[in-house]
Write a protein that holds these residues in place. Structure first.
Motif, short mmCIF file in Angstrom:
data_model
loop_
_atom_site.label_atom_id
_atom_site.label_comp_id
_atom_site.label_asym_id
_atom_site.label_seq_id
_atom_site.Cartn_x
_atom_site.Cartn_y
_atom_site.Cartn_z
N GLY A 81 0.80 -1.22 0.00
CA GLY A 81 0.00 0.00 0.00
C GLY A 81 0.84 1.27 0.00
O GLY A 81 2.03 1.24 -0.30
N ARG A 82 0.21 2.40 0.35
CA ARG A 82 0.87 3.73 0.32
C ARG A 82 1.47 3.98 -1.06
O ARG A 82 2.54 4.60 -1.18
CB ARG A 82 1.95 3.84 1.40
N GLU A 83 0.81 3.44 -2.07
CA GLU A 83 1.21 3.62 -3.48
C GLU A 83 2.53 2.95 -3.85
O GLU A 83 3.07 3.23 -4.92
CB GLU A 83 1.22 5.11 -3.87
N LEU A 84 3.06 2.05 -3.00
CA LEU A 84 4.30 1.35 -3.37
C LEU A 84 4.12 0.63 -4.70
O LEU A 84 4.99 0.65 -5.56
CB LEU A 84 4.71 0.34 -2.30
N GLU A 85 2.95 -0.03 -4.85
CA GLU A 85 2.72 -0.86 -6.05
C GLU A 85 1.90 -0.13 -7.11
O GLU A 85 1.38 -0.75 -8.04
CB GLU A 85 2.00 -2.15 -5.66
N LEU A 113 -2.52 -0.07 6.47
CA LEU A 113 -3.58 0.54 7.28
C LEU A 113 -3.40 0.25 8.77
O LEU A 113 -3.93 0.96 9.61
CB LEU A 113 -4.97 0.07 6.80
N ASN A 114 -2.66 -0.82 9.08
CA ASN A 114 -2.44 -1.17 10.48
C ASN A 114 -1.00 -0.82 10.93
O ASN A 114 -0.57 -1.23 12.00
CB ASN A 114 -2.69 -2.67 10.67
N ALA A 115 -0.27 -0.10 10.07
CA ALA A 115 1.16 0.11 10.36
C ALA A 115 1.45 1.56 10.76
O ALA A 115 0.63 2.45 10.57
CB ALA A 115 1.99 -0.27 9.14
N ARG A 116 2.66 1.74 11.31
CA ARG A 116 3.11 3.09 11.68
C ARG A 116 3.85 3.65 10.47
O ARG A 116 4.90 3.15 10.07
CB ARG A 116 4.06 2.99 12.87
N PRO A 138 6.42 4.10 2.11
CA PRO A 138 5.85 2.75 1.99
C PRO A 138 6.82 1.63 2.40
O PRO A 138 6.47 0.47 2.28
CB PRO A 138 5.51 2.66 0.51
N HIS A 139 8.02 1.98 2.88
CA HIS A 139 9.01 0.94 3.22
C HIS A 139 8.94 0.60 4.71
O HIS A 139 9.94 0.30 5.35
CB HIS A 139 10.40 1.41 2.82
N TYR A 140 7.74 0.65 5.25
CA TYR A 140 7.52 0.58 6.70
C TYR A 140 7.76 -0.80 7.29
O TYR A 140 7.90 -0.95 8.49
CB TYR A 140 6.09 1.05 7.03
N ARG A 149 2.66 -5.46 13.55
CA ARG A 149 1.35 -4.88 13.18
C ARG A 149 0.81 -5.52 11.90
O ARG A 149 -0.39 -5.78 11.78
CB ARG A 149 1.48 -3.37 13.01
N ILE A 150 1.70 -5.77 10.94
CA ILE A 150 1.27 -6.44 9.70
C ILE A 150 0.76 -7.85 10.05
O ILE A 150 -0.30 -8.27 9.58
CB ILE A 150 2.44 -6.54 8.69
N ALA A 151 1.52 -8.55 10.90
CA ALA A 151 1.15 -9.92 11.27
C ALA A 151 -0.22 -9.95 11.94
O ALA A 151 -1.02 -10.86 11.71
CB ALA A 151 2.21 -10.50 12.20
N GLN A 152 -0.48 -8.93 12.76
CA GLN A 152 -1.76 -8.87 13.45
C GLN A 152 -2.91 -8.66 12.45
O GLN A 152 -3.96 -9.31 12.54
CB GLN A 152 -1.73 -7.71 14.44
N ALA A 153 -2.68 -7.78 11.47
CA ALA A 153 -3.71 -7.55 10.44
C ALA A 153 -3.94 -8.82 9.63
O ALA A 153 -5.08 -9.15 9.29
CB ALA A 153 -3.27 -6.40 9.53
N VAL A 154 -2.86 -9.53 9.34
CA VAL A 154 -2.96 -10.79 8.58
C VAL A 154 -3.74 -11.82 9.40
O VAL A 154 -4.62 -12.51 8.88
CB VAL A 154 -1.55 -11.32 8.22
#
Ligand SMILES: [Zn+2]
Length: 308
Positions: A81-85, A113-116, A138-140, A149-154
């Motif tokens: 996200g954040r327009e990386l792709e 959306l779930n990241a800092r 976008p390199h968060y 945070r990504i793992a939690q969203a997943v």
């Protein structure tokens, strides 16, 4: 009769196995980092495939027809996200003709959306600010806290799509969280002696990494994100590096080394090619290995150059 019974048992077995096989949901991620995190949470309960490779520039991945096929049969698409792709993914999603993974659908997960997120622009966004980071950096994923945070969203999304395996996803998340906390302690101890170390990077890939590990990024080889080096910018950067005695230039594996090497010759600095992604080098296949590899590379370079 015995053979018939055997056959019946075999067929029953096939049918018993079939619903399970069908139930295994298919996850497609845009990057190997996201695929690695999905594997941490899902184990063998889902199938996971990344579209891009970790040694490619994730902003500009060359789309292949196979990407459309993978997206066509996906139950879940996880993107950075954040327009990386932005430059390559949206047309593929449309062409996949898969309603499940369209933006806004249940099978579309924007991990940002779930990241800092750092570097969120304030005020009006113009292309003069650079080409590729208009929605924040976008390199968060290069910050362990964001891996969590990504793992939690997943975990939440997989549990929603595959409720039968929700308890597996929950316990695997708890285990990932615990192992990550242990690894973070180890990583922080490694870099603690070098807190505040000033470095230059090619692209703005490392703000989250730098913040997590106490590095100070004082300049970039690119004048602006996505804009190639210019002579005037390079000259100014060289002067600044000499003034601040900067000894390390971090370069992502997919950039041309000509300008960084010229800068290094002029300043006595070292060029360090450091992968920002799982799969950036062959032996980095997990989210943990990415930090282990990069931090060890960084430490060797610090010792070699005497950078402080
Ligand atoms: Zn970028």
């Amino acid at each position: 009769m015995k053979r018939l019974a055997c056959l019946a048992a075999f067929i029953a077995g096939v049918f018993a196995a079939a619903p399970d096989a069908r139930a295994a949901i298919k996850v497609v991620t845009t990057t190997e980092d996201l695929a690695a995190i999905v594997r941490e949470i899902a184990g063998d309960k889902v199938s996971v495939e990344a579209l891009s490779r970790g040694y490619q520039d994730p902003h500009f991945v060359e789309a292949k027809p196979s990407f459309i096929l993978k997206l066509h049969s996906a139950d879940l698409l996880v993107l950075v996200g954040r327009e990386l792709e932005m430059a390559w993914l949206p047309p593929l999603i449309t062409q996949s003709r898969n309603a499940k993974i369209q933006p806004g659908s249940a099978g579309y997960l924007d991990a940002s959306l779930n990241a800092r997120i750092l570097d969120i622009p304030t005020g009006q966004i113009t292309r003069a600010m650079g080409d590729v980071h208009p929605q924040g950096n976008p390199h968060y994923w290069l910050e362990p806290g964001n891996g969590r945070r990504i793992a939690q969203a997943v975990q939440r999304k997989l549990s929603e799509l595959d409720a039968a395996n929700a308890s597996t996803f929950a316990s695997r998340y708890a285990d990932f969280d615990r192992r990550l906390a242990e690894a973070e302690k180890r990583w922080l101890a490694l870099v603690a002696p070098y807190k505040g170390l000033k470095i230059v990077t090619y692209h703005r890939s490392w703000p989250n990494f730098a913040e997590a590990f106490g590095l100070d990024v004082v300049g970039y080889v690119e004048p602006k994100p996505g804009i190639p080096p210019s002579p005037a910018h390079t000259l100014a950067l060289i002067q600044e590096m000499k003034r601040q005695n900067i000894k390390l230039i971090l370069v992502e594996p997919y950039f041309d080394l000509k300008t960084p090497e010229a800068i290094a010759r002029d300043t006595g600095a070292k060029v360090l090619v450091m992968p920002p992604s799982v799969g950036g080098v062959q032996k980095v296949t997990t989210y943990f290995q990415l930090f282990d590899y990069d931090l060890n590379l960084l430490l060797s370079a610090i010792k070699e150059t005497g950078a402080r």
